[in-house]
Every structure is written in C-alpha cells, then in structure tokens.
Motif scaffolding. Structure first.
Motif, PDB file in Angstrom:
ATOM      1  N   SER A 191       0.575   8.932  11.167  1.00  0.00           N
ATOM      2  CA  SER A 191       0.612   8.504   9.765  1.00  0.00           C
ATOM      3  C   SER A 191       0.926   9.637   8.796  1.00  0.00           C
ATOM      4  O   SER A 191       0.969   9.419   7.588  1.00  0.00           O
ATOM      5  N   LYS A 248       3.992   8.953   6.602  1.00  0.00           N
ATOM      6  CA  LYS A 248       3.760   7.797   5.732  1.00  0.00           C
ATOM      7  C   LYS A 248       2.846   8.183   4.565  1.00  0.00           C
ATOM      8  O   LYS A 248       3.091   7.817   3.411  1.00  0.00           O
ATOM      9  N   ARG A 304       4.660  10.324   2.027  1.00  0.00           N
ATOM     10  CA  ARG A 304       5.512   9.500   1.164  1.00  0.00           C
ATOM     11  C   ARG A 304       4.670   8.795   0.101  1.00  0.00           C
ATOM     12  O   ARG A 304       5.030   8.754  -1.073  1.00  0.00           O
ATOM     13  N   ASP A 336      -3.674   4.140   8.658  1.00  0.00           N
ATOM     14  CA  ASP A 336      -3.192   5.166   7.751  1.00  0.00           C
ATOM     15  C   ASP A 336      -4.278   5.659   6.793  1.00  0.00           C
ATOM     16  O   ASP A 336      -4.003   6.350   5.829  1.00  0.00           O
TER      17      ASP A 336
END
Lengths: 332, 393
Positions: free
Chosen positions: A237, A240, A243, A295
């Motif tokens: 994760s 991710k 981001r 996440d």
C-alpha cells in the motif's frame, strides 16, 4: 497530466539502473524506489553524498554497494556541507585544470538525507549550503520519522501520528505538533529551484530532478516517500498511500522557481483525509486483508473523529495558503 | 644563492602565506578566536587573486570540516583552521576524516575549553582530539609554524600516508606574535611539494564508494588498518623533515633535546612554553645543575621509542601539561609518558605538573622552581599522581 504523456515518458525513461538490486531495504520501501528513479533521472554523471539513515545503511553494507556512481557517506547532520565541499573542490580543480577535465558537462552533486537527517539535525548545514549558493541538489526523502532507528518522531512527523518516541496513549494523541514546512524553509533562502515531489508520481519526480540539475545554484527536492515498516501499513500500500497524501492535500506537489510558485498537480476537489488517516478496524486490517482495510496506517489507528477533523482542517488551510501563494507570485 | 631575507611577520599570517605557497584548492573555515587571523588573511589573499582557491565561509566548524572532507574526496588540496570550542564541535567529523583517509591540513590555535569561557591558550582542545587518528604536532614558534605548514601537505598527501594533520600552535602567545622568520620562495615550495595525486577520488568516470557501513566482521580490521597507517606515517614524517632540513637548513625531529648531556633531571613540554623552559634549564645549568629539556614536537603517532631513549636513563622526569584530565590519572602527556616508560627495567621517577591553563602565565623562574622542587619530590619517595601548579588558594 494526461495519460498519453505518461506512456510517452515511460518509454523515454533510461534503461540504466544506477541504484541497483540487492540492497537491504524492507519490502515496499518507497525511498529505495525513489533512489532508483533519481538515478534514472540524473544519469551516470553524478556524485552522491548520503546522510546516515535508511538509504545509506541499505545500500552500503561493505563490501556491497547498490549505487553505480561515486558515493560518499560521512555523517548524519552534515550532508549538505559535504556536498558543498565536493562542489567547491570540483569547481577549483576544473578552473585550475587539475584532475577533472571540464567537458562543459555538469556533474550533478546530490546530497540525500531523510527527514530526520535533514529537517532536524541537518537543517543548519543545509541552510548554510543553500545560503552560500553551491551548485548542488539536495533531496530530502521524507518518510515522516526516524525510520532507520525504529520510527522515532522527527519534525517531519505529521500531527496525530504515533511514533515510538511520541506514542499515542491514554494521555497522548501521538504527535502534537505540525509537520515542519520544509520546502518553505528552503524557498526562504531565495534559491533558484525548490520542489516537492512524491514517489507515487515518478515522471513528475524525474522531471523535477532534471530541472534541479539544470538550475544554476542550489536546488532542493522535498520527496514524499512512505515507509510501510514505520507506518504500520502493508508493503503493497505504500504507493497508494503516497498518492493519497497528495490527493488529500496533505502533501501537495508544487515548484518554487526563482521565488515563483506553481502547482504541479492542481487538485480541484481534495479527497477527504479520512481516506488516508481514518480510523479503521485495525484488528481486521492486521488479520484479514479482505476486510477492505489493508491500506490503513497503524500510526493513525488511535485517531478519534475529532482529531481526523482537525487534520482535515489543517490540510485545507495549508492547501488554500499554497494556492494563494501561487496566485500571488504568478502576478509578478 | 642569495641569503634568504629575514622578515618580521605575525605567525598566523605566516601560516596563511605558507598555505598560499602550497597552492591550496579549497579552504573551508569558520571564525573563532584566536584562529581568526589565519582565515582572515587567507580570505584576503583569495580576494586579491593571490591564491586561486574556493574559500568556503561555512556556518559552523562542523560544516567546515565536513566540507573539507568533500573537497579532499574529489582530490582538492584542502586547508582549514580552528581552535577550542570549534575543534570540539569538529571532533565527530575528525574521526571520520582520518578513517576516510582525507589528507586535510588543519591549523589549531590552541585555546582552553569552556566553562568558564576563556579565549586564551592551553592544550585542552588538542587533547580532546587526541584519539581522532590524525597526525598531530605542536610547534614552538613562527618559523616552525611556517615550515610545518609546508611539510604538512607533503606528509598528509603522500600516498603512503593519506591522513589528516593538525598543526597545533599556541593561541595568542604564538598565533598573534610578530616574529622574525625566513620564508621560502614560491619556486622552492613548488619544488618541495609535489601536486596532490590521490589514488582514489570521487569521479563519475571511475566510481568509488567512501564511508560504507562497517559490520562487526569488518570494523575491527578497519580500525587496525587505520592504526597501522598512522604508525607507518612516522617514517614519512621523518623523511619529509629530513628532506626539508637538507634543502633549507632547518632540521626537525619528533623529539627535541636541549642541553640533555648527562642530565639527571629532564623536563618535558610541548608548544610555545618550551621557550621559557629553555630559559629555566639555562639558569639551572649555570648553577651547575644537571638538568635538560625534552621537547615533544610529534604527538601522534606518539614517539614511544624516541622517548624511551631520551628519558630512560634520567633519574627524574618532569612532565608539564597544559591540560587537566579532570578526575583522571594526571596530565595527558604525563600519563602517556608514564605508560611509555613503565615496562623499562629501570625507569625514572615521573612528576606530573599541570598548569598554564586558560592563558595563565608560567614564567622562566617558575619553571626553574618546579625543576628544583621535583628533585625533592622524587627523593621523598612519595610522588603524587599529579599537581596543579599556580593555583591561588
């Protein structure tokens, strides 16, 4: 950035690996990925001065070395000073026609340090080197705590995050202070180039590294790079989450070129910070990835809704302030 | 050859002029009393175009030495200067500079350490840096400071050595004094000092790594290699000093003897005060006393064997330290000399005096008194570990 542009850039990326395989980084280490991208961006004509920290320790267990370019590690707090000596030495030797043949091609001198080695213990040496105007690049890879020694708090640790020296508990919310605005400190030195970058936006990072090399004088890249080990998230994760940090406005991407601010990614509607730092069912996250919480970040697991709301306010306020700076300086 | 011209020059400026003649490429320094005249003059030399160098005016001594490592690592001839608290701030990086084998030359205008803050001379700063793995010597006067600066680059940059050097000279009482001295011509210096040609340097055309992690399997060997390097540097130091003497007629040794013939009592000192000590020896010799002076010029690598030869046959050895090892075994130099002599079958009585701290004067007459008193102390059979002299009570 358009999709077409991304595909085009990927094809143009150097096939050379300057930060090579076999280093000792943890699974999902995004700073290590950032090193690889920095190498691809700058090419072999570079010299690395590395501060003590994760990236130093993982790349150089003697007799192994992951960097395929000249590399030096001296200490923790002085990397910018070491880089300034390298720059001055090469400048003098080229002028005096000794050792370094001046082909007109610039050697990129890159100081690399983590948030602790840069924003805390290394800030004086960096400030001095920026003020003196050495022609070098400084990259602060920011994983928001002293991860090499086991997730101790730094001045880069965000509000509300739990660390081993600022742990959440019945009488503590974890980090009580605001993350130091490092890029702004650098910009206040009136240097030619300051940019924030994020390992989740590799082409933007590569582009900024190239601009930093071309700048005539000091350039600083504040590079966001999650640490799954320290953050208590899964290895898969980290990109991710990186981001999300930008999409929520917690780590906006922008440049300050000769004092002029510009957003690299203008996000019309920021995503709610809940998606990044929300309370989740951590037990589910730990034991069952299918529960949809993979996440989540362990460092935020203690956050109450009101603390999340405060982080949300901070994110919005900072983003608005940044946009105001962009508007103001664009009028110049 | 015409007779070299004797001139009057402040010692700090003589050191700066020597650095100019050595054609240093990078000078990185931060101001601190009493070192300032050295770097001010170098900055002026550079500003006037008399030396083509990069002068890095850093924001701290820590960065001064860190930048020196960077410039030395790319193969630039590198100089810095500091004192006292500045040296203390550098110590972390001093260990690294020597272990990375960076031949940096550093002039240290010796000064006391705080607290209380004190800008005057003693050797506490140098003793703090004792174990940093640098070649270290102590000079007595301006001529020696100038000559040693020239020799330092040649010794440090010799591929058989590749170690940094501290050139210690007393703050104010040497650094700020205008002395009579002889300078070499630029041409003579060029002939004496070859260009810096390191075997390894940071160069993208031939990448090397410097300063990697030393795991337990390699750390001990790295330290052993460093120790062997500094011990082996002694031969080169002697060689360079001998060559200097042959060329220019001024001879230097690691350990200097003054009126030691048949001496029963020997005084040992370092730095500028040995000039006063000579006076004390002269006055006692005039009275028929068998006393002499041993001056320690080279402190690291420590000249054990030279000292055993110089001191082994004496009845009493008096060591005068300008540094207190607080709560420790005595003056640092005295402790090392005791250690050097301990395994001799017959060893002299060793009296450790500590004084001249923080700029306190010790006069020639006081040294004479100390020598006379030491003989009584040694004869009493009850020798204290150390005594601080000149304390007002």
């Amino acid at each position: 950035m358009s999709t077409n542009f991304n595909i085009f850039a990927a094809r143009l990326l150097s096939q050379d690996e300057l930060f090579t395989q076999g280093h000792r980084a943890c699974q999902g280490c995004s700073p290590a990925l950032a090193m690889r991208l920095i190498g691809k961006a700058l090419g072999f004509n570079m010299i690395v001065a590395n501060a003590t920290g994760c990236m130093e320790i993982i790349c150089s267990p003697y007799p192994f070395m992951a960097w395929a370019v000249p590399w030096i590690h001296v200490a923790f707090e002085n990397t910018a000073a070491v880089a300034s000596g390298i720059e001055a030495g090469i400048k003098a030797l080229r002028r005096k026609k000794r050792h370094y043949i001046d082909t007109g091609e610039k050697i990129a001198i890159v100081g690399i340090g983590g948030d602790g080695g840069t924003m805390d213990i290394g800030i004086q040496a960096l400030s001095g080197a920026l003020e003196r105007g050495h022609d070098f690049i400084y990259v602060c890879y920011d994983n928001e705590a002293y991860m090499n020694t086991g997730n101790q708090r730094s001045s880069g640790t965000p509000f509300g995050a739990s660390t081993t020296t600022g742990p959440a508990g019945t009488h503590s919310i974890g980090q009580t202070t605001q993350k130091k605005d490092f890029a702004e400190i650098c910009a206040a030195h009136n240097i030619p180039y300051v940019a924030t970058a994020n390992v989740a936006y590799p082409f933007d990072l590569i582009e900024k590294m190239r601009k930093a090399k071309e700048a005539k004088g000091p350039a600083v890249i504040h590079l966001f790079a999650p640490c799954p080990t320290g953050w208590g998230c899964t290895a898969s994760s980290s990109i991710k989450l990186a981001r999300l940090a930008t999409e929520t406005g917690l780590f906006p991407l922008y440049e300050v070129v000769n004092g002029k601010y510009a957003l690299s990614l203008d996000i019309e509607k920021l995503r709610p910070v809940e998606e990044y730092a929300a309370i989740r069912n951590v037990r589910d996250y730990l034991y069952d990835e299918t529960a949809g919480c993979k996440d989540a970040q362990g460092r935020y697991r203690h956050l109450s809704p009101d603390l999340v709301a405060r982080i949300q306010e901070q994110a919005h306020a900072r983003y608005e302030r940044l946009k105001a700076k962009v508007r103001m300086t664009q009028e110049w | 050859m015409t007779e070299p011209k004797r001139i009057a020059m402040e010692v700090s400026i003589a050191i700066s002029e020597a650095v100019r003649q050595c054609d240093a490429d990078v000078i990185s320094a931060y101001p601190i009393t009493p070192q300032t005249h050295v770097v001010e003059h170098l900055a002026e030399i550079a500003a006037q175009g008399h030396l083509d160098c990069e002068f890095i005016s850093v924001e701290s001594e820590h960065s001064a030495l860190s930048a020196c490592i960077g410039s030395s690592a790319v193969g630039a001839r590198t100089f810095t200067a500091t004192a006292s608290q500045g040296l203390a701030l550098m110590v972390e990086i001093m260990y690294i500079a020597s272990a990375l084998r960076m031949p940096i030359v550093m002039a240290v205008a010796n000064r006391a350490l705080s607290a209380p803050i004190n800008i005057w001379c003693d050797h506490s700063d140098a003793m703090l840096a004792r174990d940093t793995g640098w070649i270290q010597y102590f000079v007595e006067n301006g001529q020696e400071a100038y000559d040693m600066t020239l020799c330092s680059f040649r010794i440090a940059e010799d591929n058989r050595v590749m170690l940094p050097i501290t050139l210690n000279f007393d703050g104010f009482t040497v650094s700020h004094v205008v002395e009579s001295l002889v300078m070499l011509t630029d041409e003579q210096v060029r002939e004496f000092l070859p260009p810096f040609a390191p075997l390894y340097r940071l160069d993208p055309k031939n990448p090397v790594s410097m300063g990697p992690v030393g795991i337990p399997e390699i750390y001990t060997e790295a330290r052993k290699a460093h120790d062997e390097a500094i011990l082996a540097s002694r031969a080169v130091i002697d060689e360079v000093w001998a060559d200097f003497g042959k060329r220019f007629g001024r001879h230097y040794q690691a350990v200097e003897h003054y009126r030691t013939e048949g001496a029963q009592t020997l005084l040992v000192g370092m730095g500028g005060l040995t000039e006063s000590m000579r006076g004390a020896v002269d006055s006692l010799r005039d009275k028929g006393k068998k006393v002499g002076l041993i001056r320690l010029r080279l402190f690291r690598p420590f000249p054990h064997e030279d000292l055993r030869k110089a001191l082994g046959d004496a009845g009493t050895v008096i060591v005068f330290d300008r540094c207190l090892s607080t709560g420790g075994p005595g003056g640092p130099v005295a402790s090392e000399i005791r250690s050097a002599l301990y395994n001799l079958p017959k060893r002299p009585a060793i009296v450790s005096f500590i004084g001249a701290l923080g700029g306190r004067d010790v006069r020639t007459s006081q040294f004479a008194e100390l020598i006379e008193r030491s003989e009584a102390i040694a004869a009493s059979g009850s020798i204290p570990d150390y005594e601080m002299v000149g304390v007002r009570e």
